[in-house]
Write an enzyme that holds these catalytic residues in place. Structure first.
Site, PDB file in Angstrom:
ATOM      1  N   GLU A   1      -0.970  -2.282  15.905  1.00 26.59           N
ATOM      2  CA  GLU A   1      -1.835  -2.994  14.861  1.00 26.59           C
ATOM      3  C   GLU A   1      -0.860  -4.210  14.536  1.00 26.59           C
ATOM      4  O   GLU A   1      -1.545  -5.237  15.298  1.00 26.59           O
ATOM      5  CB  GLU A   1      -1.811  -2.042  13.427  1.00 26.59           C
ATOM      6  CG  GLU A   1      -3.014  -2.433  12.770  1.00 26.59           C
ATOM      7  CD  GLU A   1      -3.599  -1.181  11.822  1.00 26.59           C
ATOM      8  OE1 GLU A   1      -4.484  -1.342  11.200  1.00 26.59           O
ATOM      9  OE2 GLU A   1      -3.064  -0.010  11.972  1.00 26.59           O
TER      10      GLU A   1
ATOM     11  N   GLU B   1       4.467   3.492   4.555  1.00 33.28           N
ATOM     12  CA  GLU B   1       3.071   3.160   4.387  1.00 33.28           C
ATOM     13  C   GLU B   1       2.507   4.007   3.400  1.00 33.28           C
ATOM     14  O   GLU B   1       1.665   3.767   2.478  1.00 33.28           O
ATOM     15  CB  GLU B   1       2.351   3.343   5.595  1.00 33.28           C
ATOM     16  CG  GLU B   1       0.799   3.112   5.512  1.00 33.28           C
ATOM     17  CD  GLU B   1       0.151   3.029   6.933  1.00 33.28           C
ATOM     18  OE1 GLU B   1       0.943   3.565   7.924  1.00 33.28           O
ATOM     19  OE2 GLU B   1      -1.110   2.357   7.030  1.00 33.28           O
TER      20      GLU B   1
HETATM   21  C1  BGC Z   1      -3.319  -1.116   7.864  1.00 33.58           C
HETATM   22  C2  BGC Z   1      -3.248  -1.286   6.380  1.00 33.58           C
HETATM   23  C3  BGC Z   1      -4.496  -2.159   5.781  1.00 33.58           C
HETATM   24  C4  BGC Z   1      -5.294  -1.049   6.063  1.00 33.58           C
HETATM   25  C5  BGC Z   1      -6.856  -1.569   5.545  1.00 33.58           C
HETATM   26  C6  BGC Z   1      -4.281  -0.219   7.876  1.00 33.58           C
HETATM   27  O1  BGC Z   1      -4.440   0.319   9.075  1.00 33.58           O
HETATM   28  O2  BGC Z   1      -2.323  -0.872   8.249  1.00 33.58           O
HETATM   29  O3  BGC Z   1      -2.280  -1.708   5.656  1.00 33.58           O
HETATM   30  O4  BGC Z   1      -4.415  -2.549   4.764  1.00 33.58           O
HETATM   31  O5  BGC Z   1      -5.517  -0.567   7.335  1.00 33.58           O
HETATM   32  O6  BGC Z   1      -7.077  -0.285   4.785  1.00 33.58           O
END
Ligand code: BGC
Length: 841
Positions: A453, A721
């Site tokens: 990501e 996270e």
């Molecule tokens: C990311 C987040 C992001 C989110 C959106 C994820 O995959 O890592 O931090 O804001 O998607 O909902």
């Protein structure tokens, strides 16, 4: 009195500047109460501001003759203070090419030929005299490294940086005066980088998002001999290319390097060019090319292994003790064809084995083949990994600690903040938040640095920006990223969820609002009016877009992430329980308010009035829809996040009542949070700013899951996270989305600065500010500083029996209101101490 910290557009002595210069400085003096009373900026030969009676010392805009490209301009700043002292200081900036039209260079690329190996573009040339100055202006579609006469140029990584390449390609400028000799060879190696690497830059249909399937380079070396004659060497069809030892260099998947393929002499003058390949031109446009005006990504901290061990599964693992974004550098000796292969992990599983499932498709593998018979050293050049552990899959010989180092990398912003207190867990939390920022400020504000990501998620950036701007000076960083946000904004004003927009079609409240929140925070943090001016159109477009999604001033349609990862949702769900349209409407109000305030700062009075009125209407609609007659949140909408948002965005007439409800909800939840991305950054503020200081401390100091300190007790070295990234029983939340380096919840760090030690701006840039510490007996002391654009503000307190001893420093040219309970004192520059009776906050 002295002038210090002179910057031009946030940068110290920038070269390659294509923007209008803006001069900032601060003054220091050992005489208390020093203010600037006048300034004068003289850019020799082109501008003299004259003596301006003003205390302004930030972003003084150049207003002289048209600047010439590739020219160094020396300037002098003269300042007087209120005691009649005068100080002067000199510095310089140097312009870049100013327009892409000054590039004689052409985009070059390689014949597919070998295809798989990264190309090295090469040119050898002679110089006839001694060189006075020489600069390289370079960019690439991909990421590049330049070598001049066999040595890497500059100390940056991943240039030209991460931008939507088709709209905004940056070039960097390097001073290479001292690297040139009579016979020279310049080489550029280009890897796919952020433009067309694996994973994110390809859509599901296999199409590259930028429609770029190759990498190519553009470089111009312009110099002047001592007698004034100019010379220039630039990419054209006289260049040659040869295959590098890299058969893979990918941001997500790692690097594959075969040292047997090295051609060291090809990087030097005199190599037999007849064996090399011709280059091709590419017709890619030039008009989007600009000089970079942000700090490059650089190496930051060097780490040594803290432990080398073998896991239950038999994996040989090196623990660097800290989760970082960066890479490993190793030494190895062995036979030709031996290999070093390793991958990277953030955490170990509950059995102590390496856990890489959360990397998803990102392979993060380094594979190096030895040339043999010498001590070899290698570090990746075109990729970084998010890791603490390295899993050594192959390595000839014994693993010795002295043969391994890890380097963290980050955008080279200046660090500006510090916090510590009597609670070691909180101190570790603060450090983890700082690391989370460093690890995720790699040219753009990314969500995470490890899995497939690593994108500029807008929501994460806006949530964290207040903390970011205290921990470091991130003005130039956000000027760049916000420019791209605006460039990519849709015609109807929609702001895409990630910038650069590599994935994700839509928008969401709390994410797209980065368009208004980020410029406003940067303006407030640094007094940067230019960022407001640059972004104002984008801010307006965003508010207008929300209007098209709304009925009766309520944003009540479309997709929203909601209180992302909030814990009051059902098990396994990503979305918290809070009504998404409540959150959306609250952000509609907030974005509109920020746009109104920006209009006011910029002197657009008509617009300011329009947006203040609109804000008023949204707030009234919000109250009607989501609050009851007592101005409390309707019972069917009542959540911690709903309360936090309502309080933080000032959406109720009875803050005390909503805050009481928030406290009850927290108590009902065992004294713990249930908030996600949206509620978390606001919850401590919502408590402490409404008379519930002790409850805010309780939340901060909670150690049981879920809490900020729970991961700390689990040994976290960054911010997770998920609150439950690793559950109390040692299980992982899930492999599909479980980063251990997501800065969002690190936003708590801003509260440590603003409420625990109490440093808050009153006016932009901290020209006037308050120090209003919220002292609690839950700590013995707290201490920290923030180096604002005017200089260092420090604040500390220590409880001593029934007294609290405060210490603070106020930089020159600012005014501080110190507030503790009913005690208030207006202070000008100097160091102060107060001993006051402790009062319950
Ligand atoms: C990311 C987040 C992001 C989110 C959106 C994820 O995959 O890592 O931090 O804001 O998607 O909902």
């Amino acid at each position: 009195m002295k002038i210090e910290n002179i910057t031009v557009n946030y940068l110290k002595q920038p070269i390659g500047l294509d923007e209008i210069p803006e001069f900032s400085w601060n003054i220091s003096s050992n005489v208390n109460g020093t203010y600037q009373t006048s300034y004068r900026v003289e850019v020799y030969g082109v501008w003299d501001s004259g003596v301006v009676n003003s205390d302004n010392c930030l972003f003084i805009k150049y207003d002289g003759k048209e600047l010439s490209p590739r020219t160094r301009y020396d300037f002098k700043i003269t300042v007087t203070d209120n005691f009649g002292n005068t100080a002067t200081a000199e510095s310089y900036f140097e312009t870049g090419l100013l327009t892409y039209k000054n590039f004689n260079a052409r985009w070059i690329l390689n014949f597919c030929g070998d295809g798989k190996r990264l190309p090295v573009f090469r040119k050898q040339f002679k110089l006839t005299q001694k060189v006075k100055t020489a600069r390289i202006y370079a960019t690439a579609l991909g990421v590049y490294q330049i070598d001049l006469n066999g040595k890497k140029v500059g100390d940056g990584y991943f240039a030209p940086g991460y931008t939507p390449a088709h709209l905004d390609t940056l070039y960097q400028t390097y001073d290479v005066t001292d690297c040139l000799q009579a016979e020279n060879c310049v080489c550029v190696t280009v890897a796919s980088g952020w433009v067309n690497g694996a994973n994110m830059t390809y859509r599901e249909d296999g199409q590259n998002v930028y429609d770029i399937y190759r990498t190519f380079a553009l470089l111009q070396l312009d110099g002047v001999y001592e007698d004034g004659e100019e010379f220039s060497v630039y990419t054209d069809n006289t260049w040659k290319w040869f295959p590098s030892p890299w058969s893979l260099a990918d941001m997500y998947n790692g690097e594959t390097y075969d040292a047997r393929e090295e051609l060291p002499s090809a990087y030097l003058y005199g190599y037999d060019e007849s064996k090399l390949n011709r280059v091709l031109y590419h017709s890619y446009p030039y008009a989007q090319i600009h000089g970079a005006a942000n700090e490059q990504v650089k190496k930051d901290v060097e780490l040594k292994p803290v432990k080398i061990f073998v896991t239950e599964k038999g994996e040989r693992v090196i623990d660097f003790g800290q989760n970082i974004s960066g890479f490993v550098k190793f030494k190895v000796s062995g036979k030709k064809g031996d290999k070093v292969i390793y991958n990277h992990a953030e955490v170990l599983d509950k059995n102590g084995n390496v856990y890489v499932e959360n990397m998803r498709s990102a392979k993060n593998i380094i594979e190096y083949t030895l040339k043999g018979d010498v001590v070899e050293e290698f570090e990746p050049h075109f990729t970084f990994q998010g890791f603490r552990y390295v899993n050594i899959i192959e390595y000839p010989g014994e693993l010795k600690e002295e043969n391994f180092k890890a380097y963290s990398v980050r955008t080279d912003y200046k660090k500006t903040g510090f916090f510590e207190c009597s609670n070691d867990l909180v101190n570790k939390l603060f450090l983890n938040a700082e690391w989370g920022q460093a690890d995720n400020f790699v040219d753009v504000p990314t969500d995470c640095p490890q899995r497939d990501e690593r994108m500029g998620w807008t929501g994460d950036a806006q949530i964290f920006i207040k903390t970011a701007a205290l921990n470091g000076n991130v003005g130039a960083f956000f000027r760049k990223w916000l420019k791209d946000l605006a460039l990519e904004q849709a015609g109807n004003g929609l702001v895409f969820n990630v910038v650069p927009r590599v994935k994700g079609e839509g928008t969401s409240s709390g994410w797209g609002d980065a368009a208004t929140i980020c410029p406003s925070e940067i303006y407030k943090a640094y007094g940067d009016v230019t960022i407001l001016k640059n972004q104002f159109e984008s801010m307006e477009k965003w508010v207008k877009f929300i209007g098209t999604q709304s009925t009766g001033y309520l944003w009540n349609s479309g997709f929203h992430f909601g209180d992302w990862l909030g814990l009051d949702a059902s098990e396994g769900s990503y979305e918290g329980k809070t009504d998404k349209y409540l959150i959306a409407t609250a952000y509609y109000a907030y974005s509109t308010l920020l746009t109104a305030e920006a209009a006011k700062v910029l002197g657009y009075d008509g617009k300011a009035e329009k947006y203040f009125n609109l804000h008023n209407n949204i707030v009234n609609a919000y109250k009607k829809e989501f609050l009851d007659e007592q101005s409390r949140i309707k019972s069917n909408k009542l959540t911690q996040t709903a309360c936090a948002v309502t309080l933080y965005f000032d959406l109720t007439d009875d803050k005390k009542a909503v805050c009481d409800d928030l406290v009850s909800l927290i108590n009902l939840n065992g004294g713990k949070l249930a908030t996600g991305f949206i509620g978390t950054p606001y919850i401590t503020y919502s408590l402490s700013r409404n008379g519930r200081v002790e409850e805010a401390y309780d939340l901060l100091l909670q150690t049981e899951y879920p809490s900020w300190l729970y991961p700390v007790l689990q040994g976290a070295t960054t911010i997770w996270e998920h609150w439950d990234g690793i559950k109390p029983n040692g299980d992982f939340w899930s492999a599909d989305m479980n980063s251990f380096n997501h800065y969002a919840y690190g936003a708590i760090a801003s509260w440590l600065y603003t409420d625990v030690i109490g440093i808050n701006y009153k006016t932009a840039g901290y020209k006037t500010f308050t120090v209003k510490p919220l002292v609690s007996k839950k700590l013995k002391y707290a201490n920290g500083y923030y180096e604002c654009m005017y200089g260092k503000i420090s604040s500390s307190w220590r409880i001593d029996g029934d007294k609290v001893n405060f210490k603070l420093t106020v930089p020159c040219n600012t005014t501080c209101d110190f507030i503790y309970g009913d005690f208030t004192k207006r202070l000008s520059s100097g160091s102060y101490e107060f001993s006051l009776d402790f009062i319950n906050a």
